[in-house]
Structures are given as structure tokens and as C-alpha cells.
Design a protein around this motif. Structure first.
Motif, PDB file in Angstrom:
ATOM      1  N   MET A 193       0.845  -1.173   0.000  1.00  0.00           N
ATOM      2  CA  MET A 193       0.000   0.000   0.000  1.00  0.00           C
ATOM      3  C   MET A 193       0.892   1.239   0.000  1.00  0.00           C
ATOM      4  N   SER A 194       0.542   2.211  -0.796  1.00  0.00           N
ATOM      5  CA  SER A 194       1.342   3.418  -0.926  1.00  0.00           C
ATOM      6  C   SER A 194       0.580   4.631  -0.396  1.00  0.00           C
ATOM      7  N   ARG A 195       1.342   5.671  -0.090  1.00  0.00           N
ATOM      8  CA  ARG A 195       0.771   6.961   0.300  1.00  0.00           C
ATOM      9  C   ARG A 195       1.322   8.003  -0.650  1.00  0.00           C
ATOM     10  N   TYR A 196       0.552   9.066  -0.879  1.00  0.00           N
ATOM     11  CA  TYR A 196       0.907  10.076  -1.864  1.00  0.00           C
ATOM     12  C   TYR A 196       0.784  11.471  -1.265  1.00  0.00           C
ATOM     13  N   ARG A 197       1.681  12.380  -1.696  1.00  0.00           N
ATOM     14  CA  ARG A 197       1.561  13.786  -1.341  1.00  0.00           C
ATOM     15  C   ARG A 197       2.291  14.620  -2.375  1.00  0.00           C
ATOM     16  N   LEU A 230       5.668  14.980  -6.842  1.00  0.00           N
ATOM     17  CA  LEU A 230       4.802  13.983  -6.235  1.00  0.00           C
ATOM     18  C   LEU A 230       5.693  13.029  -5.465  1.00  0.00           C
ATOM     19  N   GLU A 231       5.428  12.855  -4.181  1.00  0.00           N
ATOM     20  CA  GLU A 231       6.170  11.890  -3.380  1.00  0.00           C
ATOM     21  C   GLU A 231       5.282  10.679  -3.136  1.00  0.00           C
ATOM     22  N   ILE A 232       5.885   9.515  -3.281  1.00  0.00           N
ATOM     23  CA  ILE A 232       5.174   8.253  -3.063  1.00  0.00           C
ATOM     24  C   ILE A 232       5.952   7.478  -2.017  1.00  0.00           C
ATOM     25  N   ALA A 233       5.260   7.049  -0.970  1.00  0.00           N
ATOM     26  CA  ALA A 233       5.909   6.291   0.093  1.00  0.00           C
ATOM     27  C   ALA A 233       5.135   5.008   0.334  1.00  0.00           C
ATOM     28  N   THR A 260      12.037   8.726   3.565  1.00  0.00           N
ATOM     29  CA  THR A 260      12.714   7.962   2.514  1.00  0.00           C
ATOM     30  C   THR A 260      11.821   7.802   1.274  1.00  0.00           C
ATOM     31  N   ALA A 261      10.842   8.676   1.130  1.00  0.00           N
ATOM     32  CA  ALA A 261       9.922   8.603   0.010  1.00  0.00           C
ATOM     33  C   ALA A 261      10.637   8.819  -1.318  1.00  0.00           C
ATOM     34  N   ILE A 262      10.070   8.275  -2.360  1.00  0.00           N
ATOM     35  CA  ILE A 262      10.627   8.415  -3.700  1.00  0.00           C
ATOM     36  C   ILE A 262       9.930   9.588  -4.390  1.00  0.00           C
ATOM     37  N   ALA A 263      10.700  10.506  -4.913  1.00  0.00           N
ATOM     38  CA  ALA A 263      10.120  11.638  -5.648  1.00  0.00           C
ATOM     39  C   ALA A 263       9.900  11.214  -7.097  1.00  0.00           C
ATOM     40  N   ALA A 264       8.699  11.506  -7.602  1.00  0.00           N
ATOM     41  CA  ALA A 264       8.401  11.180  -8.994  1.00  0.00           C
ATOM     42  C   ALA A 264       7.561  12.280  -9.598  1.00  0.00           C
ATOM     43  N   LEU A 265       7.697  12.816 -10.626  1.00  0.00           N
ATOM     44  CA  LEU A 265       6.908  13.849 -11.331  1.00  0.00           C
ATOM     45  C   LEU A 265       7.740  15.050 -11.550  1.00  0.00           C
TER      46      LEU A 265
END
Length: 65
Positions: free
Chosen positions: A1-5, A49-52, A60-65
Motif C-alpha cells: 500500500m502506498s501513500r501520496y503527497r 509527487l512523493e510516493i511512500a 525515505t519517500a521516492i520523488a516522482a513527477l
């Protein structure tokens, strides 16, 4: 399960359980807006967009966008 911000150069949004909710609230921090004609999210310049993963700390979230 992921979280987004969404994160702008000056503000950071809350973590949301799904991407659609994160997009809906992104305008509150000035990250972008929903285009009413196409229904697509338009991010402003500098927005990320950060996805964790639920098991990973937010730092330690991955930045994408």
C-alpha cells in the motif's frame, strides 16, 4: 500500500492513501489544479509527487513527477 503527497518549493502537503485524493487537495498548497475540461491534474512548475510505501518512513519517500 502506498501513500501520496505533493510538495512545492515552499509547502508540503499531507499524506493521502490514494493519488486521486492527493490531487484533489493539491490546490490547497498551491501545487496545481484539476482541469475541468479534461479532468486531468495540472501540476505547477516545481511541484513534485512523493510516493511512500506504508512500511517505509516518509523521509525515505521516492520523488516522482
Amino acid at each position: 500500500m502506498s501513500r501520496y503527497r505533493f510538495v512545492t518549493p515552499h509547502r508540503t502537503g499531507k499524506w493521502y492513501p490514494d493519488l486521486e485524493t492527493a490531487k484533489r487537495f493539491a490546490s490547497e498548497i498551491g501545487a496545481g489544479f484539476m482541469d475541468t475540461r479534461t479532468g486531468r491534474f495540472i501540476a505547477y512548475v516545481g511541484t513534485k509527487l512523493e510516493i511512500a510505501s506504508a512500511n517505509v518512513e516518509p523521509e525515505t519517500a521516492i520523488a516522482a513527477l
